[in-house]
Design a protein around this motif. Structure first.
Motif, short mmCIF file in Angstrom:
data_model
loop_
_atom_site.label_atom_id
_atom_site.label_comp_id
_atom_site.label_asym_id
_atom_site.label_seq_id
_atom_site.Cartn_x
_atom_site.Cartn_y
_atom_site.Cartn_z
N SER A 1 -32.97 39.47 -21.09
CA SER A 1 -33.74 38.46 -20.67
C SER A 1 -34.90 39.20 -20.08
O SER A 1 -35.90 38.65 -20.12
N LYS A 2 -34.68 40.68 -19.33
CA LYS A 2 -36.03 41.00 -18.95
C LYS A 2 -36.95 41.50 -20.14
O LYS A 2 -38.02 41.53 -20.06
N GLN A 3 -36.27 41.89 -21.19
CA GLN A 3 -37.13 42.18 -22.54
C GLN A 3 -37.93 40.91 -22.93
O GLN A 3 -39.12 41.07 -23.17
N ARG A 4 -37.33 40.06 -22.85
CA ARG A 4 -38.05 38.56 -23.24
C ARG A 4 -38.85 38.32 -22.25
O ARG A 4 -40.31 37.66 -22.73
N GLU A 5 -38.43 38.11 -21.12
CA GLU A 5 -39.70 37.85 -19.79
C GLU A 5 -40.93 38.95 -20.06
O GLU A 5 -42.09 37.99 -19.72
N ILE A 6 -40.84 40.08 -20.16
CA ILE A 6 -41.94 40.95 -20.17
C ILE A 6 -42.81 40.51 -21.68
O ILE A 6 -43.99 40.62 -21.41
N TYR A 7 -41.97 40.75 -22.56
CA TYR A 7 -42.63 40.11 -23.93
C TYR A 7 -43.57 38.79 -23.88
O TYR A 7 -44.75 38.76 -24.09
N GLU A 8 -42.76 37.98 -23.14
CA GLU A 8 -43.49 36.50 -23.08
C GLU A 8 -44.83 36.59 -22.11
O GLU A 8 -45.84 35.86 -22.45
N LEU A 9 -44.52 37.27 -21.15
CA LEU A 9 -45.67 37.44 -20.18
C LEU A 9 -46.74 38.22 -20.88
O LEU A 9 -47.92 37.87 -20.95
N VAL A 10 -46.65 39.16 -21.66
CA VAL A 10 -47.68 39.92 -22.31
C VAL A 10 -48.47 39.22 -23.23
O VAL A 10 -49.78 38.95 -23.39
N LEU A 11 -47.42 38.48 -24.17
CA LEU A 11 -48.09 37.61 -24.99
C LEU A 11 -48.96 36.32 -24.45
O LEU A 11 -50.19 35.99 -25.06
N LYS A 12 -48.62 35.90 -23.59
CA LYS A 12 -49.19 34.78 -22.59
C LYS A 12 -50.54 35.38 -22.34
O LYS A 12 -51.59 34.57 -22.23
N ALA A 13 -50.67 36.56 -21.57
CA ALA A 13 -51.82 37.06 -21.20
C ALA A 13 -52.99 37.34 -22.34
O ALA A 13 -53.92 36.98 -22.24
N GLN A 14 -52.13 37.85 -23.41
CA GLN A 14 -52.99 37.96 -24.84
C GLN A 14 -53.78 36.57 -25.14
O GLN A 14 -54.97 36.73 -25.52
N ALA B 1 -54.10 33.86 -23.55
CA ALA B 1 -55.36 33.45 -22.76
C ALA B 1 -56.44 34.11 -22.75
O ALA B 1 -57.50 33.69 -22.63
N ALA B 2 -56.43 35.54 -22.75
CA ALA B 2 -57.80 36.25 -22.96
C ALA B 2 -58.41 35.73 -24.40
O ALA B 2 -59.86 35.52 -24.43
N ILE B 3 -57.70 35.50 -25.48
CA ILE B 3 -58.27 34.99 -26.72
C ILE B 3 -58.76 33.71 -26.57
O ILE B 3 -60.03 33.58 -26.89
N ALA B 4 -58.24 32.95 -25.82
CA ALA B 4 -58.79 31.44 -25.36
C ALA B 4 -60.10 31.52 -24.60
O ALA B 4 -60.77 30.61 -24.71
N GLY B 5 -60.05 32.47 -23.89
CA GLY B 5 -61.18 32.59 -22.83
C GLY B 5 -62.47 33.38 -23.25
O GLY B 5 -63.46 33.12 -22.43
#
Ligand code: ZN
Ligand code: ZN
Length: 354
Positions: free
Chosen positions: A236-249, A251-255
């Motif tokens: 679950s930790k791997q998934r959590e960190i991965y999803e957070l990095v992807l979300k940030a990436q 968001a940056a592309i969208a913004g």
């Protein structure tokens, strides 16, 4: 010619009679000459390229806006002679591309000339890519996508990090690349906590996160991508960190859009990672420009106040690195457009378990 004229405008602003170019990528950018040895002398109405006998015919083919000047006994005496003939008094040189030893040879016996160190003049012109450059970067990015598609599906426990790097580099060459853009990074398991963990002897194991960061050089232009794979099982930790990095990436592309600064671009991803408590574990800038070199200005970083403009090409590569645990980074190449940015990298970046 457009590039020469842009440089000449800068020389007028700085009150210089002429400019000596010794940086190799800048030499290529301004002259078109792709060889590995030479210097440029650029004034208001003259542009000289000095090289030696190895490159004479290549220069005539490639540097068509330049007058060829064959090097005499050595480069510096030929530069001296040429500057005296050109009658320049105020001569700029590239502060970031002249070592102290060469500077003393350059100025020795030329005390009547005023030598002006100038920083980052050509690199500032190189920040905005023209359509031909964007096309070359696009092709280099396409090649890395193609190679990733072939190699990523074969990576499995039992491979060493070096095996992965070898396959990537071999397929890049097979697909027509001149070579890798930089030493390929394959950082598996706990080594993923090293943002620049070069591929080493470690053997991949079930449950590893594997950070793979690589790129190629094609026709002089660089590509750069990172994907993080999961081998076999996910906790679950791997998934959590991965999803957070992807979300940030994402968001940056969208913004990202023209008019914002490099630091505002950086904060698009950084704020998301900070809000979840991992700000300290994202210890590098969000991205960098690339082109004739793998790292160019501007940067997406808290300290870069460059205003983003259409035609700038940038990486978007947030990461989180936890000592003794590992890391996740996801990196694409984007081009700033009139209204936002276009993502050049096509490889899938959803959590991939193989
Ligand atoms: Zn990279
Ligand atoms: Zn990068």
């Amino acid at each position: 010619m457009d590039r020469l004229n842009a440089l000449r405008e800068k020389l007028v602003e700085k009150g210089l009679d002429g400019f000596l170019v010794t940086g190799s990528e800048n030499r290529r950018y301004l002259s078109g000459f792709t060889g590995s040895y030479g210097a440029l002398l650029i004034g208001m109405d003259r542009a000289l390229i000095i090289t030696d006998f190895r490159y004479l015919s290549q220069v005539m083919d490639e540097a068509t806006d330049f007058q060829l000047c064959r090097q005499g006994t050595d480069m510096w005496s030929t530069i001296h002679k040429s500057i005296l003939e050109l009658g320049w008094n105020q001569v700029g040189f590239e502060a970031e591309h002249l070592v102290v030893r060469d500077y003393s040879v350059l100025t020795d016996g030329m005390e009547n000339i005023s030598w002006e160190p100038v920083s980052d003049l050509v690199s500032s012109l190189r920040q905005i890519k023209d359509p031909a450059e964007i096309e070359k970067i696009r092709q280099a990015v396409d090649l890395t996508d193609h190679v990733w598609q072939m190699v990523s599906t074969q990576i499995k426990p039992g491979f060493s990090e070096r095996d992965v790097a070898f396959h990537l580099e071999m397929e890049m060459r097979r697909a027509g690349a001149q070579g890798p853009a930089f030493a390929t990074i394959v950082a598996s398991g706990p080594r993923g906590a090293l943002p620049h963990g070069l591929a080493g002897e470690r053997v991949l194991a079930l449950g590893d996160l594997v950070v793979v960061d690589f790129g190629c050089v094609l026709d002089g232009y660089h590509s750069d991508m990172t994907r993080t794979l999961l081998l076999g099982i996910v906790d679950s930790k791997q998934r959590e960190i991965y999803e957070l990095v992807l979300k940030a990436q994402l968001a940056a592309i969208a913004g990202l859009k023209p008019g914002m600064t490099g630091s505002e671009g950086d904060s698009l991803a950084r704020n998301i990672i900070k809000d979840e408590g991992y700000g300290e574990q994202f210890g590098h800038g969000l991205g960098h420009s690339l082109g004739l070199e793998i790292h160019e200005s501007p940067r997406l970083s808290p300290s870069d106040e460059t205003i983003l403009a259409p035609g700038m090409v940038l990486t978007v590569e947030p990461g989180i690195y936890l000592p003794d645990w590992g890391g996740v980074r996801i990196e694409d190449v984007v081009v700033i457009t009139e209204t936002g940015c276009e993502v050049l990298t096509a490889s899938d970046k959803q959590l991939t378990v193989i």
